[in-house]
Design a protein around this motif. Structure first.
Motif, PDB file in Angstrom:
ATOM      1  N   GLU A 136      -6.872  -7.535   1.796  1.00  0.00           N
ATOM      2  CA  GLU A 136      -7.766  -6.922   0.821  1.00  0.00           C
ATOM      3  C   GLU A 136      -8.058  -5.465   1.192  1.00  0.00           C
ATOM      4  O   GLU A 136      -8.198  -4.602   0.310  1.00  0.00           O
ATOM      5  CB  GLU A 136      -9.064  -7.720   0.722  1.00  0.00           C
ATOM      6  CG  GLU A 136     -10.022  -7.243  -0.346  1.00  0.00           C
ATOM      7  CD  GLU A 136      -9.435  -7.350  -1.764  1.00  0.00           C
ATOM      8  OE1 GLU A 136      -8.423  -8.055  -1.963  1.00  0.00           O
ATOM      9  OE2 GLU A 136      -9.996  -6.699  -2.663  1.00  0.00           O
ATOM     10  N   GLY A 137      -8.135  -5.183   2.485  1.00  0.00           N
ATOM     11  CA  GLY A 137      -8.326  -3.804   2.924  1.00  0.00           C
ATOM     12  C   GLY A 137      -7.182  -2.917   2.473  1.00  0.00           C
ATOM     13  O   GLY A 137      -7.402  -1.821   1.921  1.00  0.00           O
ATOM     14  N   TYR A 138      -5.970  -3.381   2.682  1.00  0.00           N
ATOM     15  CA  TYR A 138      -4.815  -2.595   2.215  1.00  0.00           C
ATOM     16  C   TYR A 138      -4.819  -2.472   0.695  1.00  0.00           C
ATOM     17  O   TYR A 138      -4.471  -1.435   0.145  1.00  0.00           O
ATOM     18  CB  TYR A 138      -3.512  -3.225   2.699  1.00  0.00           C
ATOM     19  CG  TYR A 138      -3.136  -2.850   4.117  1.00  0.00           C
ATOM     20  CD1 TYR A 138      -2.840  -1.529   4.457  1.00  0.00           C
ATOM     21  CD2 TYR A 138      -3.071  -3.803   5.119  1.00  0.00           C
ATOM     22  CE1 TYR A 138      -2.500  -1.177   5.748  1.00  0.00           C
ATOM     23  CE2 TYR A 138      -2.727  -3.462   6.418  1.00  0.00           C
ATOM     24  CZ  TYR A 138      -2.434  -2.147   6.728  1.00  0.00           C
ATOM     25  OH  TYR A 138      -2.100  -1.796   8.012  1.00  0.00           O
ATOM     26  N   ARG A 139      -5.191  -3.563   0.000  1.00  0.00           N
ATOM     27  CA  ARG A 139      -5.151  -3.542  -1.463  1.00  0.00           C
ATOM     28  C   ARG A 139      -6.174  -2.553  -2.025  1.00  0.00           C
ATOM     29  O   ARG A 139      -5.870  -1.773  -2.920  1.00  0.00           O
ATOM     30  CB  ARG A 139      -5.424  -4.941  -2.024  1.00  0.00           C
ATOM     31  CG  ARG A 139      -5.080  -5.096  -3.497  1.00  0.00           C
ATOM     32  CD  ARG A 139      -5.541  -6.435  -4.058  1.00  0.00           C
ATOM     33  NE  ARG A 139      -6.993  -6.533  -4.131  1.00  0.00           N
ATOM     34  CZ  ARG A 139      -7.730  -5.976  -5.087  1.00  0.00           C
ATOM     35  NH1 ARG A 139      -7.152  -5.295  -6.047  1.00  0.00           N
ATOM     36  NH2 ARG A 139      -9.046  -6.106  -5.086  1.00  0.00           N
ATOM     37  N   GLN A 140      -7.389  -2.586  -1.468  1.00  0.00           N
ATOM     38  CA  GLN A 140      -8.448  -1.730  -2.001  1.00  0.00           C
ATOM     39  C   GLN A 140      -8.375  -0.301  -1.487  1.00  0.00           C
ATOM     40  O   GLN A 140      -8.669   0.642  -2.212  1.00  0.00           O
ATOM     41  CB  GLN A 140      -9.824  -2.302  -1.628  1.00  0.00           C
ATOM     42  CG  GLN A 140     -10.291  -3.451  -2.471  1.00  0.00           C
ATOM     43  CD  GLN A 140     -11.790  -3.671  -2.331  1.00  0.00           C
ATOM     44  OE1 GLN A 140     -12.560  -2.738  -2.144  1.00  0.00           O
ATOM     45  NE2 GLN A 140     -12.201  -4.924  -2.421  1.00  0.00           N
ATOM     46  N   GLY A 182      -5.745   1.106   0.653  1.00  0.00           N
ATOM     47  CA  GLY A 182      -4.462   1.696   0.991  1.00  0.00           C
ATOM     48  C   GLY A 182      -4.276   1.782   2.501  1.00  0.00           C
ATOM     49  O   GLY A 182      -5.008   1.155   3.282  1.00  0.00           O
ATOM     50  N   ASN A 183      -3.291   2.564   2.903  1.00  0.00           N
ATOM     51  CA  ASN A 183      -2.985   2.704   4.327  1.00  0.00           C
ATOM     52  C   ASN A 183      -3.900   3.755   4.937  1.00  0.00           C
ATOM     53  O   ASN A 183      -3.550   4.932   5.052  1.00  0.00           O
ATOM     54  CB  ASN A 183      -1.511   3.089   4.510  1.00  0.00           C
ATOM     55  CG  ASN A 183      -1.134   3.123   5.981  1.00  0.00           C
ATOM     56  OD1 ASN A 183      -1.611   2.330   6.786  1.00  0.00           O
ATOM     57  ND2 ASN A 183      -0.273   4.072   6.347  1.00  0.00           N
ATOM     58  N   ALA A 205       0.834  -1.209   0.000  1.00  0.00           N
ATOM     59  CA  ALA A 205       0.000   0.000   0.000  1.00  0.00           C
ATOM     60  C   ALA A 205       0.863   1.251   0.000  1.00  0.00           C
ATOM     61  O   ALA A 205       0.552   2.228  -0.699  1.00  0.00           O
ATOM     62  CB  ALA A 205      -0.939  -0.016   1.200  1.00  0.00           C
ATOM     63  N   PHE A 206       1.939   1.237   0.794  1.00  0.00           N
ATOM     64  CA  PHE A 206       2.851   2.390   0.797  1.00  0.00           C
ATOM     65  C   PHE A 206       3.456   2.582  -0.594  1.00  0.00           C
ATOM     66  O   PHE A 206       3.537   3.695  -1.109  1.00  0.00           O
ATOM     67  CB  PHE A 206       3.964   2.191   1.829  1.00  0.00           C
ATOM     68  CG  PHE A 206       3.552   2.508   3.251  1.00  0.00           C
ATOM     69  CD1 PHE A 206       3.377   3.821   3.663  1.00  0.00           C
ATOM     70  CD2 PHE A 206       3.355   1.503   4.177  1.00  0.00           C
ATOM     71  CE1 PHE A 206       3.011   4.130   4.958  1.00  0.00           C
ATOM     72  CE2 PHE A 206       2.985   1.788   5.484  1.00  0.00           C
ATOM     73  CZ  PHE A 206       2.808   3.107   5.879  1.00  0.00           C
TER      74      PHE A 206
END
Lengths: 142, 79
Positions: free
Chosen positions: B48-52, B54-55, A31-32
């Motif tokens: 999936e949360g990070y993928r969709q 982001g941070n 994500a980063f």
């Protein structure tokens, strides 16, 4: 099976302490990168293996140092409090002997302690803990 | 109550009865007022949360009729 043995000079008083590095997870790293943001450097920290902890704990403020946001929330019961709302963060533990664990750790204050976190039964369920009190040693294997 | 996940927790409890009927025991991913999906595994939901998303803050929570608290038998944690 990866394994490491730690010697603590006064194991009875200090407890089974582990010097580890706390980092963001591989999913957070992606994500980063996707956001063209720098990946936060791992943080050195001292954790205690605690069979009385239902889950692993990170001290309040550590997740913010890693630029992380919560990914969950849970209620926590202790002998002093019940039903306290605490946030959960996805983190990576970089343990000795190249043992790596990605877990969901609960953020809590650890005021007045000489540690920055707890390794709880959520991680211990995957391993073997050998506590050799008379040798001031313990071994953790995964 | 979590400050950063206040909206997500409100969404979860607002949708809890429906989720219990459809996905009891599974892990739900929520962002804001959106119930994004349910997963069999917590780590899959987080990934999936990070993928969709982001941070950013999001809620991954197991759908249970009664929330199970985490238990700590010592007062090392200062709460």
């Amino acid at each position: 099976m990866a394994s490491f043995t730690s010697s603590v000079a006064d194991l009875e008083n200090l407890g089974p302490l582990i010097d580890l590095r706390l980092a963001v997870t591989t999913a957070a790293e992606s994500a980063f990168k996707a956001a063209d943001q720098p990946i936060p450097d791992p943080i050195r920290a001292t954790f205690m293996v605690h069979t009385g902890a239902g889950g692993s704990v990170i001290q309040s403020g550590l997740a913010q140092q890693l630029d992380l946001y919560p990914v969950g929330n849970t209620q926590v019961n202790t002998p002093a409090s019940q039903g306290v709302s605490c946030d959960i963060y996805a983190v990576r533990f970089l343990l000795p002997s190249n043992v790596i664990a990605e877990i969901s750790a609960t953020e809590m204050p650890l005021d007045g302690q000489n540690i920055q976190g707890l390794i709880g039964r959520d991680l211990l369920k995957h391993g073997v803990l050998v506590y050799i009190g008379y040798e001031n040693q313990f071994t953790l294997s995964f | 109550m979590s400050e950063m996940l206040r909206q997500e927790l409100a969404t979860y409890y607002g949708e809890k009865d429906r989720l219990l009927g459809e996905a009891s025991g599974k892990w739900v991913l929520i962002h804001g007022t959106d119930v994004i999906s349910v997963f069999a595994d917590e780590s899959d939901a987080i990934s999936e949360g990070y993928r969709q998303l982001g941070n950013t803050p999001f809620l991954v929570k197991q759908v249970l009729a009664v929330d199970m608290p985490e238990r700590y038998v010592s007062n090392i944690v200062a709460i």
